[in-house]
Design a protein around this motif. Structure first.
Motif, short mmCIF file in Angstrom:
data_model
loop_
_atom_site.label_atom_id
_atom_site.label_comp_id
_atom_site.label_asym_id
_atom_site.label_seq_id
_atom_site.Cartn_x
_atom_site.Cartn_y
_atom_site.Cartn_z
N VAL A 79 0.88 -1.17 0.00
CA VAL A 79 0.00 0.00 0.00
C VAL A 79 0.90 1.20 0.00
O VAL A 79 1.72 1.36 0.89
CB VAL A 79 -0.89 0.02 1.24
CG1 VAL A 79 -1.72 1.28 1.29
CG2 VAL A 79 -1.78 -1.19 1.25
N SER A 118 -9.17 -4.55 -0.48
CA SER A 118 -8.20 -3.50 -0.17
C SER A 118 -8.84 -2.11 -0.27
O SER A 118 -8.64 -1.26 0.59
CB SER A 118 -7.01 -3.60 -1.11
OG SER A 118 -6.11 -2.55 -0.90
N HIS A 136 -11.06 -1.48 2.68
CA HIS A 136 -10.28 -1.16 3.87
C HIS A 136 -9.75 0.27 3.83
O HIS A 136 -9.78 0.99 4.83
CB HIS A 136 -9.12 -2.15 3.99
CG HIS A 136 -8.18 -1.86 5.11
ND1 HIS A 136 -6.93 -1.32 4.91
CD2 HIS A 136 -8.31 -2.00 6.46
CE1 HIS A 136 -6.34 -1.16 6.06
NE2 HIS A 136 -7.14 -1.56 7.02
N LEU A 137 -9.28 0.71 2.66
CA LEU A 137 -8.74 2.06 2.55
C LEU A 137 -9.83 3.11 2.73
O LEU A 137 -9.64 4.11 3.43
CB LEU A 137 -8.06 2.24 1.20
CG LEU A 137 -6.79 1.41 0.95
CD1 LEU A 137 -6.27 1.66 -0.45
CD2 LEU A 137 -5.72 1.73 1.97
N ARG A 170 -8.49 3.24 6.54
CA ARG A 170 -7.13 3.78 6.47
C ARG A 170 -7.07 5.19 5.92
O ARG A 170 -6.35 6.03 6.45
CB ARG A 170 -6.26 2.85 5.61
CG ARG A 170 -4.78 3.19 5.71
CD ARG A 170 -3.94 1.97 5.66
NE ARG A 170 -2.55 2.28 6.00
CZ ARG A 170 -1.56 1.40 5.90
NH1 ARG A 170 -1.82 0.18 5.49
NH2 ARG A 170 -0.34 1.75 6.23
N TYR A 218 -4.05 6.87 0.03
CA TYR A 218 -3.24 5.69 -0.25
C TYR A 218 -3.62 5.09 -1.60
O TYR A 218 -4.75 5.22 -2.07
CB TYR A 218 -3.44 4.63 0.84
CG TYR A 218 -2.82 5.02 2.16
CD1 TYR A 218 -1.52 4.66 2.47
CD2 TYR A 218 -3.54 5.76 3.09
CE1 TYR A 218 -0.95 5.01 3.67
CE2 TYR A 218 -2.97 6.13 4.29
CZ TYR A 218 -1.68 5.75 4.58
OH TYR A 218 -1.11 6.11 5.77
N THR A 264 -2.66 1.29 -4.03
CA THR A 264 -2.14 -0.08 -3.91
C THR A 264 -2.01 -0.69 -5.29
O THR A 264 -2.74 -0.33 -6.21
CB THR A 264 -3.07 -0.92 -3.02
OG1 THR A 264 -2.56 -2.25 -2.95
CG2 THR A 264 -4.48 -0.97 -3.57
N ASN A 301 3.22 -0.82 5.39
CA ASN A 301 2.85 -0.51 4.02
C ASN A 301 2.48 -1.76 3.23
O ASN A 301 2.44 -1.74 2.01
CB ASN A 301 4.01 0.21 3.32
CG ASN A 301 5.23 -0.68 3.16
OD1 ASN A 301 5.41 -1.64 3.91
ND2 ASN A 301 6.09 -0.37 2.23
N ASP A 306 -0.23 -4.46 2.04
CA ASP A 306 -1.67 -4.48 1.82
C ASP A 306 -2.24 -5.79 2.34
O ASP A 306 -2.45 -6.75 1.59
CB ASP A 306 -1.97 -4.31 0.33
CG ASP A 306 -3.44 -4.09 0.07
OD1 ASP A 306 -4.23 -4.15 1.02
OD2 ASP A 306 -3.81 -3.85 -1.10
N SER A 325 -5.71 -7.06 0.81
CA SER A 325 -5.62 -7.73 -0.48
C SER A 325 -5.17 -9.17 -0.31
O SER A 325 -5.68 -10.08 -0.99
CB SER A 325 -4.64 -6.97 -1.39
OG SER A 325 -4.48 -7.63 -2.62
#
Length: 585
Positions: free
Chosen positions: A57, A447, A450-451, A455, A459, A461, A521, A523, A526
């Motif tokens: 990430v 992913s 989640h971001l 998060r 970001y 990925t 960092n 991921d 994922s």
């Protein structure tokens, strides 16, 4: 740490490497490396043990300005000092105020931690403020001071009790001693206040023209923080021998630091003179970017100053819908795919598993090379990188082939080859590609979720880790009860760990960072998505293979039965003797 397997085993990875080496006339050194990858269908199955922890990430420097220089991972800084909460009355700083309190830990409580302390689900900022105020009162000895109740009036009595229980359990403070020191402080202040009032009265008798404001300046207030300290000393009891020694050490340290600073300045001046301006030129003038790179960098950079105003559903649903379409399309491809004959294959001398994996590896290498080509940056930033701030549905497919670090690319491609050829041999090309693309698509959908939800939108990925982890999990799930050995260990007659053990190891490596406060960092979302699809998808592939085998066997049996019936229905005709035969006899 790959496993060395028996030399008599046969696998597409080994045959594929030999075929590639034979075609390209690679030196014998590569042939030796090819022999390290093989598998065996022996009862105690031996295979590979290695997995990747990649799948990065990458935070952008600016939240919404994207180019290749903004895709470097954050570097984590570690402090050299350990946080210690103030627990003694004499250590209370001068800035202490009851409304702000004192810090009780290095970092504030998260909402999850606050919910464990306060059953009423007190918001995390309010919970941290209440704990700081109460901790400050414990140290200042003012827990029972009614004049300070206004600062905690907004909190419920139950929450205040829970906060005190938490502080007394985790941060020991002698509250009785602190209250005693506070009482002495107040008593001394009251005595000084009486003396000051007497002095003010005398001054008013001698100079009646003094204003009330000047008299108020000479009054003394009861301190709300710590004991009054004497000038020149940090101790409330005066300057001790320890204070003198500490002051001498501080002065000595400051002198040493000043000496080192002077030496550094002199050394820099000498280097500047000896290099005749070369060193100064390099230090003062940063590396210049060529006009070619600068033009394409500006072209690939977004002009957004803030993320677009979008709801959570608007950011997530298109990408999740694309992931569902990829899964459905992969299933349809696996069902409809028919292997071409050898005459129609592009590389007839290379096994199908090796050809498929080499094609995927070549595509990943080609995209990696494109990241080094500035005119391609605008396209790559849009479709070959999953951006949380501006997600596009096609990004989950393009990001599966995108790497910007050579180490990241090598690790993913190594495990794609090592595990992919073995999975391909067991389930075929159609199911293999369906499993790979479904794992990658679901991994990036997880992913992005989640971001966006946790998060942050700053970001991005990329990487093939989701699909690779799907293949790794599928391989070990197919052989979950088979035993593996690493470089022949443990030796016979001991048995090695089963495939389920390796799956548990992979999950453990991914679960440990979730309980660590240090940022990462990698991921993880994922990876988890790929692992889930790998375990579920391989079961579906095996069931479909069994169904095809049963249908093929049924067709063969019906064909044999039809042939037998036809043979039985055709009887031989009797041969009649001709008259000439009788005459000859």
């Amino acid at each position: 740490m790959p496993i060395l397997l028996p030399p008599n085993s046969l696998c597409s990875s080994r045959i594929g490497l030999r075929a590639v080496i034979r075609v390209s006339q690679t030196p014998p050194v590569a042939a030796l490396a090819a022999r390290a990858f093989s598998t065996s269908p022996a009862p105690a199955r031996q295979s590979c043990l290695q997995y990747s922890t990649w799948g990065v990430v990458r935070p952008c420097k600016a939240s919404y300005i994207r180019n290749t220089q903004h895709l470097k991972p954050h570097s984590q800084l570690r402090t050299l000092f350990t946080f210690r909460a103030i627990t003694h009355y004499i250590d209370i700083p001068d800035w202490y105020q009851d409304a702000e309190g004192l810090p009780f830990r290095r970092e504030d409580l998260t909402q999850k931690e606050a919910n464990k302390i306060f059953p009423s689900s007190l918001p995390a900022p309010q919970a941290n403020l209440l704990l700081k105020i109460l901790h400050g009162r414990r140290v200042a000895g003012t827990l029972d001071d009614p004049s300070l109740a206004r600062n905690t009036r907004q909190f419920r009595i139950v929450d205040q009790k829970k906060a005190l229980e938490y502080l007394r359990e985790h941060i020991p403070v002698d509250e009785i001693l602190m209250a005693g020191l506070r009482a002495e402080d107040e008593l001394k202040s009251l005595e000084e206040q009486d003396i000051g009032a007497q002095e003010v009265g005398k001054s008013q008798e001698t100079s009646p023209q003094d204003s009330p404001a000047s008299s108020q300046e000479k009054t003394f207030k009861i301190p709300t923080g710590r004991l009054p300290r004497k000038p020149g000393s940090d101790s409330p009891y005066g300057e001790s021998n320890f204070d003198k020694i500490r002051a001498a050490n501080i002065a000595k340290r400051e002198a040493e630091e000043a000496r080192l600073e002077e030496e550094r300045k002199l050394r820099e001046e000498q280097l500047a003179k000896e290099n005749i301006g070369t060193l100064q030129t390099r230090q003062e003038q940063p590396r210049q970017i060529s006009e070619f790179r600068k033009r394409h960098m500006e072209r690939a950079t977004s002009d957004l100053e803030a993320p677009p105003e979008m709801s959570v559903g608007q950011r997530l649903f298109p990408t999740i819908g694309m992931a569902v379409l990829v899964i459905l399309g992969s299933i349809g491809f696996a069902v409809m795919y028919q292997a071409p004959p050898s005459s129609r294959r592009l590389w007839p001398d290379i096994p199908p598993a090796a050809a498929t994996c080499l094609t995927l590896i070549a595509a990943n290498v080609a995209v990696y090379a494109l990241w080094k080509f500035p005119p391609a940056w605008a396209f790559l930033n849009k479709y070959m990188l999953l951006v949380a701030a501006t997600p596009r549905p096609l990004q989950i497919l393009g990001a599966m082939f995108s790497h910007q670090s050579l180490g990241h690319l090598f690790a993913n491609m190594f495990f794609l080859w090592f595990f992919g050829t073995r999975v391909h041999d067991e389930i075929g090309r159609g199911s293999f590609l369906a499993l790979y693309f479904s794992s990658g698509a679901v991994g990036f959908a997880a992913s992005l979720t989640h971001l966006v939800l946790w998060r942050g939108l700053a970001y991005t990925t990329l990487g093939a880790s989701g699909g690779v982890y799907g293949l790794i999990t599928a391989f070990f799930w197919m052989h979950k009860f088979d035993e593996f050995k690493i470089f022949g260990y443990p030796p016979d007659p001991l048995s090695g760990p089963q495939g389920l053990g390796f799956i548990g190891l992979i999950l453990g490596v991914h679960l440990i960072p979730l309980f660590m406060r240090r940022g990462s960092n990698v991921d993880m979302a994922s990876h988890f998505g790929g692992i889930l699809v790998g375990a579920l998808g391989i079961d579906m592939a095996r069931q479909y293979m069994d169904y095809k085998a049963q249908a093929r066997a049924k067709r063969l049996n019906m064909g044999l039965q039809t042939t037998t019936i036809e043979e039985k229905s055709i009887s031989p005709l009797p041969v009649e003797e001709s008259p000439s035969s009788h005459s000859k006899r």
